[in-house]
Design a protein around this motif. Structure first.
Motif: not given
Ligand code: PEP
Length: 251
Positions: A172-177
């Protein structure tokens, strides 16, 4: 959000920010009073900016933290920075065990535990990060991974005053997820149980942050989840407007 625990909104600037970024930090300081009723604010800039930022932040409602430290207080460790040096520069909290340190520098749980102890030795709060990778999640190993990281990375003697835990799913880090609120509730509940069983009343009061693609548009939903006591924010913490809007989203 656990009622009795005051939320912490912490920004991790990673390797971003030159001296000119002081203008963005000034905007955070100027807006902080408006959100002070909602949460404590902490900004962790690169080590090069800690002293200047903490001078500016004196008497204001924003703390300044660091992103990593060496476990030793001094010595022949070229390029490393001791927790004592970070505290001397004005840091009051030190992030340890961020997944980028675990991945890029091969940091393991024992080293991270020693870094957390170094933060304490210097008088800083340790913000210990844990989280599973996408592959571990796909393999159904999330809870086992988190159990192992908590067991190995948290020192004996952890209290609500000296420790913050940040659950940051690596995917979820830096992915927008982001995980669903239901997933966050289940995982934070699991972490809370482990903290309480090991650290008793302190475990029930330790702040438990969620991190991974938190932004103004999803902050209120994530911050309202049971056992979420704030957020660790990467990208969105670089802009004062976003950082403050996230804090405003705290219940
Ligand atoms: C982080 O790296 O700690 C983080 C949460 O990053 P982002 O908010 O950019 O996903």
């Amino acid at each position: 959000m656990t009622d009795a625990i005051r939320p912490l909104i912490a920004g991790n600037w990673k390797m971003n920010g030159l001296k000119a970024a002081a203008a963005e930090f000034d905007a955070m300081l100027n807006g902080a009073a408006e959100v002070a009723g909602k949460a404590d604010l902490l900004v962790c800039p690169p080590a090069t900016l800690i002293a200047a930022f903490s001078d500016k932040a004196r008497g204001k409602a924003v703390g300044v933290g660091a992103q990593d430290c060496h476990p030793k207080p001094s010595g022949a460790h070229t390029g490393d920075v001791a927790a004592e040096m970070l505290v001397d520069a004005g840091a009051t909290a030190i992030i340890v065990g961020h997944s980028e340190r675990r991945a890029d520098h091969g940091e393991g749980d024992a080293l991270i535990r020693h870094k957390a102890e170094a933060a304490w030795r210097a008088g800083a709060v340790a913000i210990v990060c844990i989280g599973e990778t996408q592959a571990q999640r796909d393999a159904g190993q999330t809870l086992d991974i988190l159990r192992g990281q908590l067991h190995g990375s948290l020192p004996e003697g952890s209290t609500a005053a000296n420790l913050v835990v940040a659950y940051e799913p690596v995917w979820a880090i830096g992915t927008g997820l982001t995980p669903t609120s239901q997933d966050v509730e289940q995982i934070h509940g699991f972490i809370r149980e482990l903290l309480t069983s090991r650290f008793k009343a302190d475990g029930a009061a330790i702040r438990l942050l969620y991190g991974g693609s938190v932004k103004p548009s999803n902050a209120a939903e994530l911050m309202a989840v049971k056992n979420v006591n704030g957020a660790l924010i990467g990208g969105a913490s670089l802009k004062a407007a976003d950082f403050l809007a996230i804090a405003k989203g705290c219940p």
